[in-house]
Write a protein that holds these residues in place. Structure first.
Motif, PDB file in Angstrom:
ATOM      1  N   LYS A  63       0.795  -1.138   0.004  1.00 50.08           N
ATOM      2  CA  LYS A  63      -0.239  -0.106  -0.003  1.00 50.08           C
ATOM      3  C   LYS A  63       0.880   1.326   0.046  1.00 50.08           C
ATOM      4  CE  LYS A  63      -0.232  -0.139   5.091  1.00 50.08           C
ATOM      5  NZ  LYS A  63      -0.998   0.248   6.193  1.00 50.08           N
ATOM      6  N   SER A  64       0.141   2.151  -0.279  1.00 46.69           N
ATOM      7  CA  SER A  64       0.965   3.495  -0.307  1.00 46.69           C
ATOM      8  C   SER A  64       1.715   3.803   1.193  1.00 46.69           C
ATOM      9  CB  SER A  64       0.134   4.693  -0.585  1.00 46.69           C
ATOM     10  OG  SER A  64       0.797   6.107  -0.482  1.00 46.69           O
ATOM     11  N   ALA A  65       3.075   4.276   1.040  1.00 49.60           N
ATOM     12  CA  ALA A  65       3.490   4.576   2.161  1.00 49.60           C
ATOM     13  C   ALA A  65       3.362   6.073   2.700  1.00 49.60           C
ATOM     14  CB  ALA A  65       4.936   4.383   1.835  1.00 49.60           C
ATOM     15  N   GLY A  66       2.591   6.680   1.970  1.00 52.87           N
ATOM     16  CA  GLY A  66       2.054   7.969   2.269  1.00 52.87           C
ATOM     17  C   GLY A  66       1.814   8.792   1.096  1.00 52.87           C
ATOM     18  N   ARG A  67       1.146  10.094   1.110  1.00 48.81           N
ATOM     19  CA  ARG A  67       0.914  10.768  -0.021  1.00 48.81           C
ATOM     20  C   ARG A  67       1.438  12.079   0.012  1.00 48.81           C
ATOM     21  NH1 ARG A  67      -5.415  10.901   1.115  1.00 48.81           N
ATOM     22  NH2 ARG A  67      -4.071  11.312   3.174  1.00 48.81           N
ATOM     23  N   VAL A  97      14.611  18.151   2.413  1.00 42.64           N
ATOM     24  CA  VAL A  97      13.092  18.085   2.634  1.00 42.64           C
ATOM     25  C   VAL A  97      12.730  16.822   2.312  1.00 42.64           C
ATOM     26  CG1 VAL A  97      10.999  18.741   1.678  1.00 42.64           C
ATOM     27  CG2 VAL A  97      12.355  20.675   2.533  1.00 42.64           C
ATOM     28  N   ALA A  98      13.263  16.005   1.491  1.00 38.32           N
ATOM     29  CA  ALA A  98      13.010  14.603   0.915  1.00 38.32           C
ATOM     30  C   ALA A  98      13.250  13.689   2.295  1.00 38.32           C
ATOM     31  CB  ALA A  98      13.559  14.293  -0.373  1.00 38.32           C
ATOM     32  N   ALA A  99      14.489  13.827   2.710  1.00 34.99           N
ATOM     33  CA  ALA A  99      14.816  13.026   3.697  1.00 34.99           C
ATOM     34  C   ALA A  99      14.061  13.427   5.023  1.00 34.99           C
ATOM     35  CB  ALA A  99      16.228  13.351   3.914  1.00 34.99           C
ATOM     36  N   ALA A 100      13.837  14.734   5.263  1.00 26.53           N
ATOM     37  CA  ALA A 100      13.068  15.130   6.369  1.00 26.53           C
ATOM     38  C   ALA A 100      11.579  14.229   6.155  1.00 26.53           C
ATOM     39  CB  ALA A 100      12.779  16.414   6.414  1.00 26.53           C
ATOM     40  N   ILE A 101      10.926  14.354   5.299  1.00 28.04           N
ATOM     41  CA  ILE A 101       9.671  13.682   5.029  1.00 28.04           C
ATOM     42  C   ILE A 101       9.383  12.290   5.124  1.00 28.04           C
ATOM     43  CG2 ILE A 101       7.790  13.301   3.436  1.00 28.04           C
ATOM     44  CD1 ILE A 101       8.006  16.370   2.387  1.00 28.04           C
ATOM     45  N   ILE A 102      10.637  11.661   4.561  1.00 29.08           N
ATOM     46  CA  ILE A 102      10.852  10.360   4.556  1.00 29.08           C
ATOM     47  C   ILE A 102      11.022   9.776   5.934  1.00 29.08           C
ATOM     48  CG2 ILE A 102      12.474   8.280   4.338  1.00 29.08           C
ATOM     49  CD1 ILE A 102      10.877   9.091   1.788  1.00 29.08           C
ATOM     50  N   ASN A 103      11.835  10.591   6.764  1.00 31.03           N
ATOM     51  CA  ASN A 103      12.054  10.381   8.365  1.00 31.03           C
ATOM     52  C   ASN A 103      10.699  10.824   9.090  1.00 31.03           C
ATOM     53  OD1 ASN A 103      14.447   9.543   8.490  1.00 31.03           O
ATOM     54  ND2 ASN A 103      15.454  11.617   8.539  1.00 31.03           N
ATOM     55  N   ALA A 104       9.987  11.675   8.784  1.00 28.69           N
ATOM     56  CA  ALA A 104       8.730  12.135   9.605  1.00 28.69           C
ATOM     57  C   ALA A 104       7.476  10.980   9.452  1.00 28.69           C
ATOM     58  CB  ALA A 104       8.379  13.507   9.020  1.00 28.69           C
ATOM     59  N   LEU A 105       7.469  10.673   8.169  1.00 30.58           N
ATOM     60  CA  LEU A 105       6.511   9.605   7.754  1.00 30.58           C
ATOM     61  C   LEU A 105       6.596   8.286   8.570  1.00 30.58           C
ATOM     62  CD1 LEU A 105       5.835  10.351   4.038  1.00 30.58           C
ATOM     63  CD2 LEU A 105       4.299  10.706   5.771  1.00 30.58           C
ATOM     64  N   ALA A 106       8.063   7.969   8.702  1.00 30.10           N
ATOM     65  CA  ALA A 106       8.414   6.694   9.568  1.00 30.10           C
ATOM     66  C   ALA A 106       8.715   6.874  10.926  1.00 30.10           C
ATOM     67  CB  ALA A 106       9.841   6.276   8.962  1.00 30.10           C
ATOM     68  N   GLY A 136     -10.723  22.866 -10.370  1.00 27.87           N
ATOM     69  CA  GLY A 136     -11.802  22.423  -9.403  1.00 27.87           C
ATOM     70  C   GLY A 136     -11.532  21.205  -8.493  1.00 27.87           C
ATOM     71  N   GLN A 137     -10.614  20.362  -8.981  1.00 29.49           N
ATOM     72  CA  GLN A 137     -10.365  19.014  -8.531  1.00 29.49           C
ATOM     73  C   GLN A 137      -9.565  19.246  -7.201  1.00 29.49           C
ATOM     74  OE1 GLN A 137      -9.775  15.345 -10.597  1.00 29.49           O
ATOM     75  NE2 GLN A 137      -9.613  16.854 -12.312  1.00 29.49           N
ATOM     76  N   SER A 138      -9.556  18.427  -6.449  1.00 27.13           N
ATOM     77  CA  SER A 138      -8.535  18.713  -5.093  1.00 27.13           C
ATOM     78  C   SER A 138      -7.787  17.331  -5.238  1.00 27.13           C
ATOM     79  CB  SER A 138      -9.554  18.677  -3.745  1.00 27.13           C
ATOM     80  OG  SER A 138     -10.066  19.956  -3.715  1.00 27.13           O
ATOM     81  N   ILE A 139      -6.224  17.695  -4.480  1.00 29.45           N
ATOM     82  CA  ILE A 139      -5.577  16.371  -4.142  1.00 29.45           C
ATOM     83  C   ILE A 139      -5.225  16.271  -2.893  1.00 29.45           C
ATOM     84  CG2 ILE A 139      -3.207  15.183  -4.885  1.00 29.45           C
ATOM     85  CD1 ILE A 139      -3.569  16.715  -7.491  1.00 29.45           C
ATOM     86  N   ALA A 140      -5.409  15.544  -2.330  1.00 31.33           N
ATOM     87  CA  ALA A 140      -5.149  15.192  -0.648  1.00 31.33           C
ATOM     88  C   ALA A 140      -3.517  14.988  -0.543  1.00 31.33           C
ATOM     89  CB  ALA A 140      -6.172  14.060   0.117  1.00 31.33           C
ATOM     90  N   TYR A 141      -3.074  15.190   0.492  1.00 30.73           N
ATOM     91  CA  TYR A 141      -1.747  15.228   1.053  1.00 30.73           C
ATOM     92  C   TYR A 141      -1.599  14.661   2.604  1.00 30.73           C
ATOM     93  CZ  TYR A 141      -1.617  19.766   2.980  1.00 30.73           C
ATOM     94  OH  TYR A 141      -1.853  20.931   3.908  1.00 30.73           O
ATOM     95  N   ASP A 142      -0.377  14.033   2.718  1.00 31.97           N
ATOM     96  CA  ASP A 142       0.001  13.844   4.330  1.00 31.97           C
ATOM     97  C   ASP A 142       1.011  14.850   4.276  1.00 31.97           C
ATOM     98  OD1 ASP A 142      -1.783  11.277   4.786  1.00 31.97           O
ATOM     99  OD2 ASP A 142      -0.248  10.375   3.483  1.00 31.97           O
ATOM    100  N   LYS A 143       1.874  14.812   3.453  1.00 35.16           N
ATOM    101  CA  LYS A 143       2.902  15.921   3.295  1.00 35.16           C
ATOM    102  C   LYS A 143       2.875  16.868   2.120  1.00 35.16           C
ATOM    103  CE  LYS A 143       4.754  14.449   7.439  1.00 35.16           C
ATOM    104  NZ  LYS A 143       4.521  15.113   8.769  1.00 35.16           N
ATOM    105  N   LEU A 144       2.742  18.298   2.463  1.00 40.64           N
ATOM    106  CA  LEU A 144       2.881  19.026   1.207  1.00 40.64           C
ATOM    107  C   LEU A 144       4.045  19.724   1.182  1.00 40.64           C
ATOM    108  CD1 LEU A 144       1.263  20.633  -1.045  1.00 40.64           C
ATOM    109  CD2 LEU A 144       0.728  22.158   0.545  1.00 40.64           C
ATOM    110  N   VAL A 145       4.568  19.876   0.058  1.00 41.60           N
ATOM    111  CA  VAL A 145       6.018  20.709  -0.412  1.00 41.60           C
ATOM    112  C   VAL A 145       5.860  21.766  -1.092  1.00 41.60           C
ATOM    113  CG1 VAL A 145       8.308  20.812  -1.140  1.00 41.60           C
ATOM    114  CG2 VAL A 145       7.332  18.707   0.074  1.00 41.60           C
TER     115      VAL A 145
END
Lengths: 439, 135
Positions: free
Chosen positions: A38-42, A349-358, A130-139
């Motif tokens: 499954k997705s590890a995060g969006r 930021v890529a490393a920080a998000i990977i760490n935060a999600l884990a 008009g569409q929306s995209i959901a995120y766990d983390k946004l950059v």
């Protein structure tokens, strides 16, 4: 040579983000993926320039199981770095073009639309359709927008007549047309803002490249730089280089000598300074005051300064959780607003998000910047800095960094010109090119 | 150019088995047993090394000669890389140095050692440029 490079690579990539045990030194242990099914995060990234494109690429490389989306309205991105060489005739416009095809092949979802709003409480980005995209983390990597009318008379309509060319694209072509259309003996005027603005040495590199063009095509012409400040990046090196290659062709007028422009009349290509001097140009380039790209404002990550404060170790917004900001839009001084800095911030930021999600703590962060500037085709100069977090703030590592030596031989300047060219090739490949194992 | 010469000597020792992105975390506390683990954040040598790629291209791009004006560093011998980095950091850098002396001084010896170890294990990879080979 590995007999199964693709299998090996897939396993390696899956291990990334999970090889976390402290003390594992140079380990190539392959862990079973935790989130393979499954997705590890969006993660959603807005803006496909140096910061945003780097962020999506390195997020996906570190954890291919992540659901990574890049929202960027343009199919083609033109780099500001080296756009001055296009103006100088050393490069074609097409050579500034980057696209997102290679990133797409890495499994990154590219949404070619404008992000119009961010709903941070419900964590979603609204698109222009008009569409929306959901995120766990946004950059957010929105780059700059201009403060229209902060300089009286300079609005979007005026920019059609007196281009800023400070976002590469149609504006750059428009400025080149003015340059090639101006008569020999005319004055090219460049209006330069006070700090902070995108690419601190950029206006001065541009002056040299314009001079390079004029020297061989319209040698009786002049360049007048009207500056809203009294000093600039690599100043001594630029002034020496201009003198050596272009004699008195380039005149720099600082703030203290009435260099600050207060009013622009684009229709007559004239500008008025603080003390009422009016200068008329054959070609007029106005680089106006700037602020973070508008989507950052919509997301609520800006202070009254118009820029985004960030936590120095992760570049997460200090104002809105789960939103990270990289590149020119941030308050990251002493790091400059440059493509190099944005790229490095994108990787952190890529490393920080990977760490935060884990659920892991952030790594110790270290940053770098290098800006090469070309004064003449065979004469390059550089500035570099290394940055760390000290006392909760970004700070230059003392004793490191700095500019090219004031005294150097022609071979040294040639080498830095060549290195600048090589840097451009390397960083554009690093930012927008895909990584594939060698067959 | 001294640095280019040294790097060329090691061409034959490039390794190609490992991918570019093996994640390696170096815990600084390993080097100093008196500091309890977790007392300070570890530095991630992967992220540190990624900065090098901004100038030292990781990909082998035969269509583009300009990119190789700056020496490739992926897959070079670890000891050679470290010796070169420490030479750059010293007060008497190699004579042809332009910028690496200014950069190397920004990193601790531990960081440089970790970078040399990490980079020596990286393969030079093929690359799909986002440009159509116009450069």
């Amino acid at each position: 040579m590995n007999k199964h490079p693709s299998l090996s690579r897939r396993r390696l990539l899956k291990s990334i983000g999970q090889t976390s045990a402290a003390g594992v030194l140079l380990s190539s242990v392959i862990h079973a993926p935790l989130f393979a099914q499954k997705s590890a995060g969006r993660v959603v990234v807005v803006g496909g320039g140096f910061g945003g494109a780097t962020a999506v690429k390195y997020l996906k490389l570190r954890n291919p199981a992540l659901d990574v989306t890049l929202i960027e309205p343009a199919a083609t991105y033109y780099t500001c770095p080296f756009s001055n060489m296009y103006l100088g005739g050393l490069r074609t416009f097409d050579q500034l073009a980057q696209n997102f095809d290679a990133l797409r092949t890495m499994g990154i979802r590219i949404v070619q639309q404008l992000a119009s709003d961010v709903d941070t409480p419900s964590r979603s980005v609204k698109l222009a359709d008009g569409q929306s995209i959901a995120y766990d983390k946004l950059v957010l990597s929105p780059g700059i927008d201009f403060r229209w009318n902060a300089l009286a008379g300079y609005d979007q309509a005026a920019a059609e007549l007196a281009p800023h060319a400070w976002k590469a694209g149609a504006q750059t072509v428009s400025l080149k047309k003015q340059l090639t259309g101006m008569p020999d003996g005319g004055v090219f005027i460049m209006v330069v803002p006070d700090n902070p603005y995108r690419c601190p040495p950029g206006p001065y590199e541009r002056a040299g490249m314009i001079a390079h063009y004029l020297k061989s095509n319209k040698p009786r012409s002049k360049i007048l730089i009207l500056d809203s400040k009294d000093s600039f990046s690599k100043q001594g090196l630029f002034l020496d280089g201009w003198k050596q290659f272009y004699g008195d062709m380039i005149e720099w007028v600082p703030l203290s000598k009435d260099g600050k422009v207060n009013r622009v009349d684009a229709s007559t290509r004239s500008v008025e300074t603080e003390f009422g001097q009016v200068h008329k140009a054959a070609a007029l380039n106005v680089i106006p005051p700037q602020k973070a790209g508008v989507i950052a404002e919509r997301a609520g990550v800006l202070t009254n300064s118009g820029w985004a404060p960030v936590k120095p170790q992760t570049f997460e917004s200090t104002l809105v959780p789960d939103v990270y900001v990289v590149g020119d839009a941030t308050i990251a001084n002493p790091m400059p607003k440059s493509g190099f800095a944005a790229n490095v911030q994108g990787k952190v930021v890529a490393a920080a998000i990977i760490n935060a999600l884990a659920g892991r703590a952030a790594d110790q962060a270290k940053f770098a910047n290098t800006c090469y500037s070309l004064i003449a085709p065979e004469y390059g100069i550089s500035i570099t800095g290394i940055y760390e977090v000290a006392g909760g703030k970004l700070a230059e590592v003392r004793g490191a960094g700095g500019i090219s030596p004031k005294t150097a031989n022609a071979e040294f300047r040639q080498r830095e010109a060549d290195y600048g060219e090589a840097w451009y090739q390397a960083i554009t490949q690093d930012t927008w090119g895909a990584v594939k194992p060698r067959p | 150019m001294l640095n280019t010469t040294i790097f060329r000597l090691c061409d034959s020792s490039r390794r190609s088995g490992l991918g570019l992105m093996t994640a390696i975390i170096v815990n600084v506390s390993l080097s100093f047993t008196s500091v309890p683990a977790g007392a300070q954040p570890a530095f991630d040598v992967t992220t540190l090394a990624q900065t090098c790629l901004n100038c030292h291209a990781a990909s082998d791009n035969k269509a583009n000669k300009a990119v190789h004006t700056i020496p490739q560093i992926a897959g070079r011998v670890q000891e050679t890389l470290l010796a070169q980095l420490l030479a750059f950091k010293s007060d008497t850098p190699p004579p042809a140095t332009t910028i690496m002396n200014r950069i190397a001084k920004g990193y601790s010896d531990e960081e440089l050692a970790a970078l040399a170890a990490y980079l020596s294990k990286q393969a030079v990879v093929g690359s799909t440029s986002s440009q159509g080979g116009a450069n």
